[in-house]
Design a protein around this motif. Structure first.
Motif, short mmCIF file in Angstrom:
data_model
loop_
_atom_site.label_atom_id
_atom_site.label_comp_id
_atom_site.label_asym_id
_atom_site.label_seq_id
_atom_site.Cartn_x
_atom_site.Cartn_y
_atom_site.Cartn_z
N ILE A 127 -31.80 -24.56 -4.92
CA ILE A 127 -31.54 -23.47 -4.00
C ILE A 127 -30.30 -23.70 -3.15
CG2 ILE A 127 -32.98 -24.39 -2.15
CD1 ILE A 127 -32.68 -20.69 -3.21
N ALA A 128 -29.88 -24.95 -2.98
CA ALA A 128 -28.69 -25.24 -2.18
C ALA A 128 -27.41 -25.22 -3.01
CB ALA A 128 -28.83 -26.60 -1.50
N VAL A 151 -21.71 -10.38 -5.60
CA VAL A 151 -22.33 -11.29 -6.57
C VAL A 151 -23.46 -12.04 -5.87
CG1 VAL A 151 -21.97 -13.25 -8.09
CG2 VAL A 151 -20.18 -11.54 -7.83
N ARG A 152 -24.67 -11.94 -6.43
CA ARG A 152 -25.83 -12.59 -5.82
C ARG A 152 -26.55 -13.46 -6.85
NH1 ARG A 152 -26.23 -7.32 -3.39
NH2 ARG A 152 -26.20 -7.44 -1.11
N PHE A 153 -27.06 -14.59 -6.40
CA PHE A 153 -27.90 -15.45 -7.23
C PHE A 153 -29.33 -15.43 -6.68
CE2 PHE A 153 -27.48 -19.67 -9.80
CZ PHE A 153 -28.54 -19.27 -10.61
N HIS A 157 -22.52 -18.56 -4.31
CA HIS A 157 -23.45 -17.79 -3.49
C HIS A 157 -24.52 -18.70 -2.89
CE1 HIS A 157 -26.96 -14.90 -3.01
NE2 HIS A 157 -26.06 -14.46 -2.16
N LEU A 158 -25.01 -19.64 -3.67
CA LEU A 158 -26.01 -20.58 -3.16
C LEU A 158 -25.44 -21.42 -2.03
CD1 LEU A 158 -27.63 -21.91 -6.47
CD2 LEU A 158 -28.44 -20.05 -5.01
N ARG A 159 -24.15 -21.69 -2.08
CA ARG A 159 -23.51 -22.56 -1.08
C ARG A 159 -22.98 -21.77 0.12
NH1 ARG A 159 -20.28 -25.07 -6.11
NH2 ARG A 159 -21.99 -26.34 -6.99
N GLY A 160 -23.26 -20.46 0.15
CA GLY A 160 -22.85 -19.66 1.29
C GLY A 160 -21.52 -18.95 1.12
#
Length: 267
Positions: free
Chosen positions: A43-44, A210-212, A75-78
């Motif tokens: 998740i990160a 773009v989303r994960f 995206h996971l990393r912000g």
């Protein structure tokens, strides 16, 4: 990373004929290009792996999807990315977005034939934020074009490849000065560029981000904050034109005029 059962959260174009889907397996997130490769990450975004389908040419698939994989992990990393192409003139950038096949790569390729204009991104636009502005990071050096479009632009044909080197590339990040939604309408006699105001920019941007992660409230709030900052600071336009390729030159002229006016300090 865990091996729990997968719960698919989004499928494109639909569940009966999936081409791409995003889901969860325990705390891990997965993005699958069906029949090609699955990206699995924590998740990160600090740990990830690619799981290739049997029989695929791994280097070919990995090269083709490298930008999309980077955007999803970002995206996971912000970080934030848009489904868009972008070009820059000096320190001023504009980004073009729209549905698949809307002509994002085409107009970017056309504008890069203009003096002083360089390519920032062809398909996925990487954004960075500070207190004052939104910036576009340079990520690409070529355009993914249909052969007939490349021919219409006067580019040399390739026997196999679909990527053409950009006439010029941007080498540093540039301030995002405008977003342009590309829209087809065969009823218009000539390309029409118009400013869009109100809630429309936010709604349109929401479809292009773009989303994960699709089910974490904290991540969704972060996405909404990023979208609000973009909509507040960056004007949105629509560029409406017919599909006929005879309009390519006039369409590029509208984009070039907008970029020139923004680089000169007026909107």
């Amino acid at each position: 990373m865990t091996g729990s059962e997968v719960r698919w959260l989004h499928v494109h174009p639909d569940a009966s004929r999936p081409e791409f889907r995003i889901g969860r397996s325990g705390r891990d997130v997965l993005a699958e290009w069906v029949g090609q490769v699955t990206l699995r990450a924590d998740i990160a975004g600090t740990g990830s792996e690619l799981i290739f389908a049997a029989g695929v040419e791994r280097p070919v698939v990995e090269n083709r999807l490298r930008g999309k994989i980077a955007a999803l992990l970002g995206h996971l990393r912000g970080q934030a990315s848009l489904h868009a192409s972008s070009v820059a003139r000096g320190d001023t950038a504009i980004a073009f977005f729209g549905d698949s096949g809307a002509g994002k790569s085409t107009i970017a390729a056309q504008l890069c034939l203009q003096p002083e204009v360089g390519l920032l991104s062809d398909d996925l636009t990487s954004l960075s934020f500070d207190a004052a502005e939104v910036a576009v990071n340079p990520t690409d050096s070529g355009h993914l074009l249909r052969p007939d479009v490349a021919l219409a632009l006067g580019l040399e044909p390739h026997p196999r490849e679909k990527t053409w080197a950009a006439a010029r590339t941007a080498t540093k990040a540039a301030r995002l000065a405008a977003l342009v939604a590309l829209v087809f309408d065969d009823s218009v006699a000539r390309p029409l560029l118009r400013r869009v105001r109100g809630a429309a920019p936010f709604v349109t941007l929401n479809r292009s981000l773009v989303r994960f992660v699709l089910d974490e409230p904290e991540v969704l709030r972060r996405d909404m904050d990023r979208l609000a900052r973009i909509a507040e600071r960056v004007p949105l336009y629509e560029l409406v034109r017919a599909r006929d390729m005879s309009h390519l030159t006039a369409t590029a002229r509208e984009g070039a005029h907008l970029l020139s006016s923004l680089a000169g300090g007026s909107v």
